[in-house]
Design an enzyme around this catalytic site. Structure first.
Site: not given
Ligand code: BES
Ligand code: MN
Ligand code: MN
Length: 456
Positions: A86, A88, A119, A153-154, A180, A213, A315, A328, A399
């Site tokens: 890739h 990108d 990468d 890809e990214e 990669d 508030h 606040t 994952r 991945s």
């Protein structure tokens, strides 16, 4: 091969200068303001493919970023490699933590620093330079090769599956080669035989139509930041186990041989902690660090946003809270099934005091292959010639969604031969690539084509 290797050695400095030009293009796929840079980078890669002697070079349009294609098919009867990479890169923020500008490649202590160096531009370029050495020195390659470089890809490779499905004939090959990923450690080259999959979500909670508030309303109206924290707290138990019902149903248990093999790898937990500034490691009870990252699924919060985060104090009862959460996955978890179970669980966790919106983002399937095939063995010999040491076999926690598509749609095995290092800061400030690994990687890639050609 001697002449090819000579060519690579003689041209070492030039190769590096050219890599700098590729690294200068800020081809960040996640940011729309870089669309022109993405195209410029695709064009640069196409021009480079022409320069090194690839044929049929063209940008193939998709509904998203173009795929760069080029091939050399002059070795009748020899095998065909489909090379995937890739062009990108990830965004660079926080910019102030970079020691040199991310798109001005800078060499320090034997490393080239730039976004995309490891990468994946540096590793893609390594193969281009190996092809160049063969073509310039011999006028031919020992086998056929088709290059495809993607530009999304990214951001989840959204259009790549369609691209592959609609170009099956053009992409026909014997094996996919990808660089990669990372080596196991400095001086320990490796071949990766498994990747985790991914499913990614954004969760938006709203507790009121506007910020309130916190004195006048606090205690009477739900605080979405607090509710979100409570929901997230119920996603994993204290032993690191994901609490989504059914999450582990399809998980393939670790093989005893894998556990034993990994236990004998030169992994130093103390160094790992020190390298990354981690006070104490955490994870699922009953598994080692390598097992946790390579073979066990997990759930992580990738980002949180709510309320007042500026300097000083305000606040306020925030009206909204947002979290980016991803999981994952490992074989045989299916991203769609897990996504459904996650959504159902989030809806169950959400109290009536807030409205909740769950948005699914990108994802990909996990992948694993056996490594006793002839292509992997050939890669092993090539790596040994390039790095002076036979590779070990690893899995990875990251991945690359397309790898399972190559298997399912094109029926192709993949060889993942990466030359990054675990501490090269992929996706982080000060990304770098070791120059010796790059150079040895060019040599190993040149041998790889030769070795695969030999197995015919
Ligand atoms: N090169 C990585 C994948 C990778 C990381 C492989 C570490 C092996 C070890 C790739 O560019 C990447 O970052 N992939 C994403 C995929 C996502 C955007 C769908 C990832 O893993 O987060
Ligand atoms: Mn990558
Ligand atoms: Mn990446």
């Amino acid at each position: 091969m001697d002449k090819v290797i000579d060519f690579i050695n003689v041209n070492r400095e030039r190769y590096l200068e050219e890599l700098k030009a590729l690294l200068a293009i800020p081809s960040i796929s996640a940011l729309p303001e870089h669309a022109a840079d993405i195209r410029r980078c695709a064009e640069w890669c196409g021009a480079e493919m022409e320069r090194i002697g690839l044929q049929n070079v063209r940008l193939i349009e998709t509904p998203g970023n173009p795929v760069v294609y080029g091939d050399w098919l002059g070795a009748a009867g020899a095998p065909t490699i489909l090379f995937y990479g890739h062009y990108d890169v990830q965004p660079v923020d926080p910019l102030n933590l970079w020691e040199s500008p991310p798109f001005e490649a800078t060499i320090r202590d034997g490393e080239i620093y730039a976004r995309g160096s490891a990468d994946d531009k540096g590793q893609v370029f390594m193969h281009m330079k190996a092809v160049e050495a063969h073509l310039k020195e011999n006028g031919r390659l020992p086998l056929n090769i088709k290059f495809i470089l993607e530009g999304e890809e990214e951001v989840g490779s959204e259009h790549l599956d369609d691209f592959i499905n609609s170009h099956k004939t053009e992409l026909a090959a014997d094996v996919v080669v990808i660089s990669d990923s990372a080596m196991f450690a400095r001086g320990v080259p490796s071949i990766c035989y498994g990747l985790r999959g991914l499913v990614y979500f954004q969760i938006d909670l709203r507790g009121s139509s506007t910020d309130l508030h916190s004195g006048s309303f606090g205690g009477a109206v739900a605080n979405p930041a607090f509710v979100l924290a409570q929901m997230i707290a119920q996603m994993k138990d204290r032993g690191g186990r994901v609490k989504i019902p059914g999450f582990y149903d399809e998980v393939q248990p670790l093989q005893e041989e894998e556990r034993q093999a990994w236990a004998s790898l030169p992994f130093n937990e103390k160094k790992y902690r020190k390298d990354f500034g981690v006070p104490k490691l955490a994870g699922e009870t009953g598994f080692t660090t390598l097992e946790r990252t390579w073979a066990r699924p997990t759930l992580e919060v990738n980002g949180l946003l709510s309320g007042f985060t500026g300097e000083g104090a305000k606040t306020v009862l925030p009206a909204v809270a947002m979290a980016k959460i991803s999981m994952r996955l490992v074989p045989n978890q299916d991203p769609n099934t897990i996504a459904e179970r996650f959504e159902a669980y989030v809806k169950k966790l959400a109290p009536k005091t807030v409205t909740v919106q769950v948005t699914r983002m990108h994802g990909g399937k996990p992948w694993m292959t056996s490594f006793d095939n002839a292509f992997v063995q050939a890669a092993g010999r090539a790596i040994e010639k390039g790095f002076g040491r036979a590779p070990i076999f690893t899995r990875e926690g990251g991945s690359i969604p397309v790898v399972s598509t190559f298997q399912e749609v094109l029926g192709l095995p993949s060889v993942l031969f990466g030359v990054g290092l675990p501490d090269e800061n992929a996706h982080a400030p000060n990304e770098k690539l070791d120059l010796a690994n790059f150079h040895n990687g060019v040599i190993a890639s040149a041998y790889l084509y030769d070795e695969i050609a030999r197995i015919g």
